[in-house]
Design a protein around this motif. Structure first.
Motif, PDB file in Angstrom:
ATOM      1  N   GLU A   1       0.836  -1.204   0.000  1.00  0.00           N
ATOM      2  CA  GLU A   1       0.000   0.000   0.000  1.00  0.00           C
ATOM      3  C   GLU A   1       0.872   1.257   0.000  1.00  0.00           C
ATOM      4  OE1 GLU A   1      -3.547   2.211   2.585  1.00  0.00           O
ATOM      5  OE2 GLU A   1      -2.834   0.214   3.165  1.00  0.00           O
ATOM      6  N   ASN A   2       1.956   1.236   0.757  1.00  0.00           N
ATOM      7  CA  ASN A   2       2.852   2.384   0.802  1.00  0.00           C
ATOM      8  C   ASN A   2       3.493   2.653  -0.561  1.00  0.00           C
ATOM      9  OD1 ASN A   2       4.463   4.397   2.440  1.00  0.00           O
ATOM     10  ND2 ASN A   2       6.140   3.131   1.645  1.00  0.00           N
ATOM     11  N   ASP A   3       3.814   1.568  -1.285  1.00  0.00           N
ATOM     12  CA  ASP A   3       4.465   1.709  -2.593  1.00  0.00           C
ATOM     13  C   ASP A   3       3.489   2.060  -3.712  1.00  0.00           C
ATOM     14  OD1 ASP A   3       6.848   1.081  -1.371  1.00  0.00           O
ATOM     15  OD2 ASP A   3       6.836  -1.026  -2.005  1.00  0.00           O
ATOM     16  N   THR A   4       2.264   1.577  -3.615  1.00  0.00           N
ATOM     17  CA  THR A   4       1.320   1.710  -4.733  1.00  0.00           C
ATOM     18  C   THR A   4       0.097   2.563  -4.435  1.00  0.00           C
ATOM     19  OG1 THR A   4       0.013  -0.244  -4.114  1.00  0.00           O
ATOM     20  CG2 THR A   4       1.974  -0.615  -5.493  1.00  0.00           C
ATOM     21  N   GLY A   5      -0.207   2.752  -3.159  1.00  0.00           N
ATOM     22  CA  GLY A   5      -1.431   3.451  -2.803  1.00  0.00           C
ATOM     23  C   GLY A   5      -2.651   2.565  -2.815  1.00  0.00           C
ATOM     24  N   ILE A   6      -2.444   1.279  -3.097  1.00  0.00           N
ATOM     25  CA  ILE A   6      -3.570   0.341  -3.175  1.00  0.00           C
ATOM     26  C   ILE A   6      -3.746  -0.352  -1.820  1.00  0.00           C
ATOM     27  CG2 ILE A   6      -4.492  -1.710  -4.310  1.00  0.00           C
ATOM     28  CD1 ILE A   6      -2.791  -0.984  -6.746  1.00  0.00           C
ATOM     29  N   LYS A   7      -4.901  -0.199  -1.246  1.00  0.00           N
ATOM     30  CA  LYS A   7      -5.186  -0.783   0.075  1.00  0.00           C
ATOM     31  C   LYS A   7      -5.536  -2.262  -0.074  1.00  0.00           C
ATOM     32  CE  LYS A   7      -8.232  -0.277   4.091  1.00  0.00           C
ATOM     33  NZ  LYS A   7      -7.118  -0.411   5.045  1.00  0.00           N
ATOM     34  N   VAL A   8      -5.112  -3.054   0.888  1.00  0.00           N
ATOM     35  CA  VAL A   8      -5.422  -4.485   0.893  1.00  0.00           C
ATOM     36  C   VAL A   8      -6.228  -4.809   2.150  1.00  0.00           C
ATOM     37  CG1 VAL A   8      -4.507  -6.839   0.808  1.00  0.00           C
ATOM     38  CG2 VAL A   8      -3.250  -4.961  -0.304  1.00  0.00           C
ATOM     39  N   ASP A   9      -7.432  -5.299   1.947  1.00  0.00           N
ATOM     40  CA  ASP A   9      -8.311  -5.669   3.057  1.00  0.00           C
ATOM     41  C   ASP A   9      -8.224  -7.185   3.242  1.00  0.00           C
ATOM     42  OD1 ASP A   9     -10.249  -5.879   4.987  1.00  0.00           O
ATOM     43  OD2 ASP A   9     -11.944  -5.544   3.639  1.00  0.00           O
ATOM     44  N   ILE A  10      -7.630  -7.627   4.366  1.00  0.00           N
ATOM     45  CA  ILE A  10      -7.391  -9.056   4.604  1.00  0.00           C
ATOM     46  C   ILE A  10      -8.400  -9.593   5.608  1.00  0.00           C
ATOM     47  CG2 ILE A  10      -5.723 -10.800   5.337  1.00  0.00           C
ATOM     48  CD1 ILE A  10      -3.509  -8.801   4.685  1.00  0.00           C
ATOM     49  N   THR A  11      -9.097 -10.652   5.225  1.00  0.00           N
ATOM     50  CA  THR A  11      -9.987 -11.370   6.137  1.00  0.00           C
ATOM     51  C   THR A  11      -9.330 -12.691   6.495  1.00  0.00           C
ATOM     52  OG1 THR A  11     -11.968 -10.388   5.151  1.00  0.00           O
ATOM     53  CG2 THR A  11     -12.269 -12.412   6.429  1.00  0.00           C
ATOM     54  N   ALA A  12      -9.095 -12.907   7.788  1.00  0.00           N
ATOM     55  CA  ALA A  12      -8.434 -14.129   8.241  1.00  0.00           C
ATOM     56  C   ALA A  12      -9.462 -15.188   8.593  1.00  0.00           C
ATOM     57  CB  ALA A  12      -7.557 -13.827   9.456  1.00  0.00           C
ATOM     58  N   MET A  13      -9.172 -16.434   8.225  1.00  0.00           N
ATOM     59  CA  MET A  13     -10.050 -17.555   8.566  1.00  0.00           C
ATOM     60  C   MET A  13      -9.231 -18.846   8.544  1.00  0.00           C
ATOM     61  SD  MET A  13     -12.362 -17.814   5.057  1.00  0.00           S
ATOM     62  CE  MET A  13     -12.840 -16.091   5.144  1.00  0.00           C
ATOM     63  N   PRO A  14      -9.742 -19.909   9.174  1.00  0.00           N
ATOM     64  CA  PRO A  14      -9.013 -21.183   9.134  1.00  0.00           C
ATOM     65  C   PRO A  14      -8.756 -21.623   7.696  1.00  0.00           C
ATOM     66  CG  PRO A  14     -10.732 -21.265  10.793  1.00  0.00           C
ATOM     67  CD  PRO A  14     -10.950 -19.989  10.027  1.00  0.00           C
ATOM     68  N   LEU A  15      -7.545 -22.049   7.420  1.00  0.00           N
ATOM     69  CA  LEU A  15      -7.129 -22.362   6.054  1.00  0.00           C
ATOM     70  C   LEU A  15      -8.061 -23.340   5.361  1.00  0.00           C
ATOM     71  CD1 LEU A  15      -4.957 -22.156   3.811  1.00  0.00           C
ATOM     72  CD2 LEU A  15      -3.773 -24.048   4.939  1.00  0.00           C
ATOM     73  N   PHE A  16      -8.461 -24.406   6.072  1.00  0.00           N
ATOM     74  CA  PHE A  16      -9.234 -25.457   5.417  1.00  0.00           C
ATOM     75  C   PHE A  16     -10.729 -25.150   5.329  1.00  0.00           C
ATOM     76  CE2 PHE A  16      -5.290 -27.467   6.713  1.00  0.00           C
ATOM     77  CZ  PHE A  16      -4.944 -28.164   5.566  1.00  0.00           C
ATOM     78  N   GLU A  17     -11.115 -23.925   5.697  1.00  0.00           N
ATOM     79  CA  GLU A  17     -12.499 -23.491   5.509  1.00  0.00           C
ATOM     80  C   GLU A  17     -12.635 -22.515   4.346  1.00  0.00           C
ATOM     81  OE1 GLU A  17     -14.048 -21.898   9.144  1.00  0.00           O
ATOM     82  OE2 GLU A  17     -13.620 -23.713  10.311  1.00  0.00           O
ATOM     83  N   ILE A  18     -11.509 -22.077   3.823  1.00  0.00           N
ATOM     84  CA  ILE A  18     -11.545 -21.024   2.805  1.00  0.00           C
ATOM     85  C   ILE A  18     -12.183 -21.497   1.511  1.00  0.00           C
ATOM     86  CG2 ILE A  18     -10.110 -19.524   1.357  1.00  0.00           C
ATOM     87  CD1 ILE A  18      -8.192 -19.242   3.672  1.00  0.00           C
ATOM     88  N   ASP A  19     -11.900 -22.745   1.096  1.00  0.00           N
ATOM     89  CA  ASP A  19     -12.418 -23.189  -0.209  1.00  0.00           C
ATOM     90  C   ASP A  19     -13.938 -23.193  -0.260  1.00  0.00           C
ATOM     91  OD1 ASP A  19     -12.422 -25.415   1.550  1.00  0.00           O
ATOM     92  OD2 ASP A  19     -12.569 -26.781  -0.154  1.00  0.00           O
TER      93      ASP A  19
END
Length: 417
Positions: free
Chosen positions: A72-90
């Motif tokens: 974001e600092n380099d590009t100005g593009i914000k990244v919104d991260i949602t965390a969840m258990p890995l094996f529930e993502i699919d």
């Protein structure tokens, strides 16, 4: 520069950073201007930072936030991260994709990506480094029909754990190791030289070394569910090896947890286990070494589980998503940071070779050329009969080859019913 619809979008690169994709109002005029050597003027007012969304393994959240902030600092593009258990993502991703609300980027185990790839849910990706730096098994895990659909960041697999108080060195072949177990067992009270947890996953390093396999493959590298290898010559030879092992030493039957317990009690000199038990092994105080597997007719191939970053086909800014993955999330520093958190080997060879954790590095080397766990839904029909066959051999209920023949028949019926 890769774009989701190259005929409808243009990626602008400034100072080495891929800027958001711009629509092409008049494609034919643009091609004519470029062909005639005309400068293409893009008004800077049209290039405005956007945002990206990412669903990621909750264990990695602090590290991902750090590298997303750099992006974001380099590009100005914000990244919104949602965390969840890995094996529930699919499953969550599949629902979101159907509703038209999928994130731009996800982290997934390799086996979870294939059904989604075949339905067009993900875009091909590129590494931000020489793809030859990827550990072969990890690269193969995210390749479908010759195309890379995810950049792997970590992988895990089994290895042969030995106690140097008993074991002076690992013989080069399984046949020699079997003979060695008799010598080891003679020096252990009520114990054994080698314990393999009673499950097909743990036996596959033996089976593959003898030339056995579960599914064959097509020319493009994808697995063939009709080419079943449980009854192949190599698989039957490995079953005979296991039956003969019972004649050379006492045998302890149990799962991986019990194997690690017996190892901690010094009741067994060698076990097959994974890096998820590394911390526990260290806490026992029992000395141990992590070794690659012996070979036989061919190199042993433990199953490998790999984890990677993928870009949604519905992303509104695939160029920015590719830049975030290539230049930040799979950089040397990022992968170096993931490894101790996950207790999994980094998917870049240069990072793996730089790990100070000698045991984790040894696990990575043991799985370097392993086989990604088959991603076919038919694999669900394999585990039960396979493990039942191993238990039948260990319990002395059936001869080795007979047990595997029976498993092959059961698997074939389950798949073709």
């Amino acid at each position: 520069v890769y774009a989701a619809r190259p005929d409808q979008a243009l990626a602008v690169i400034r100072d080495g950073i891929i800027q958001p994709l711009l629509p092409i109002d008049n494609r034919n005029q643009l091609l004519e201007d470029v062909t005639n050597g005309q400068d293409v003027i893009l008004p800077t007012t049209e290039i405005s930072p956007g945002s990206l969304t990412m669903w990621a393994d909750d264990r990695l959240l602090p590290v991902l936030q750090e590298f997303a902030a750099r992006f974001e600092n380099d590009t100005g593009i914000k990244v919104d991260i949602t965390a969840m258990p890995l094996f529930e993502i699919d499953e969550n991703y599949a629902v979101a994709a159907q509703a038209g609300d999928a994130p731009d980027i996800v982290t997934l185990p390799h086996a979870d990506m294939y059904q989604l790839v075949t339905t067009g849910s993900f875009l091909p990706v590129e590494t931000g480094f020489d793809p030859g730096l990827l550990v072969p098994a990890a690269r193969q895990a995210f390749t479908y029909k010759g195309v890379l659909y995810g950049v792997p960041y970590a992988y895990d697999n089994l290895a042969l754990i030995s106690n140097p108080e008993f074991v002076g060195g690992i013989p080069p072949t399984w046949t020699e190791l079997r003979s060695y177990t008799a010598e080891l067992a003679a020096g252990i009270d009520s114990g054994a030289g080698l314990m393999i947890p009673a499950d097909g996953y743990y036996f596959y390093p033996v089976q593959s070394a003898f030339g056995g396999y579960i599914f064959g493959s097509f020319g493009d590298g994808t697995f063939n569910p009709q080419d079943l290898g449980m009854g192949s010559d190599g698989s039957l030879a490995s079953a005979a090896w296991l039956a003969d092992l019972l004649d050379s030493q006492p045998y302890l039957i149990g799962d991986e947890n019990q194997a690690v317990q017996y190892f901690a009690e010094r009741r067994v000199a060698m076990i097959i286990s994974g890096p998820w038990y590394l911390q526990h092994l260290r806490e026992t105080g029992v000395p141990f070494q992590v070794n690659s597997f012996p070979n036989e007719g061919q190199a042993s191939q433990p199953f490998v589980g790999a984890y990677g970053f993928l870009i949604s086909a519905s992303s509104q800014d695939p160029g920015a998503a590719q830049s975030l993955i290539s230049n930040y999330l799979t950089s040397f520093d990022a992968m170096f940071a993931y490894a101790p958190i996950l207790a999994a080997a980094p998917a870049r060879q240069d990072v793996l070779e730089s790990l100070a954790d000698a045991e984790l590095r040894a696990f990575g080397i043991a799985g370097w050329s392993g086989l990604p766990i088959p991603n076919l839904p038919e694999m669900a029909s394999v585990w039960g009969p396979w493990t039942d066959a191993l238990l039948a051999i260990l319990d002395g209920q059936r001869p080795g080859q007979d047990a595997f023949f029976s498993a092959a028949e059961q698997i074939s019926k389950l798949i073709n019913q």
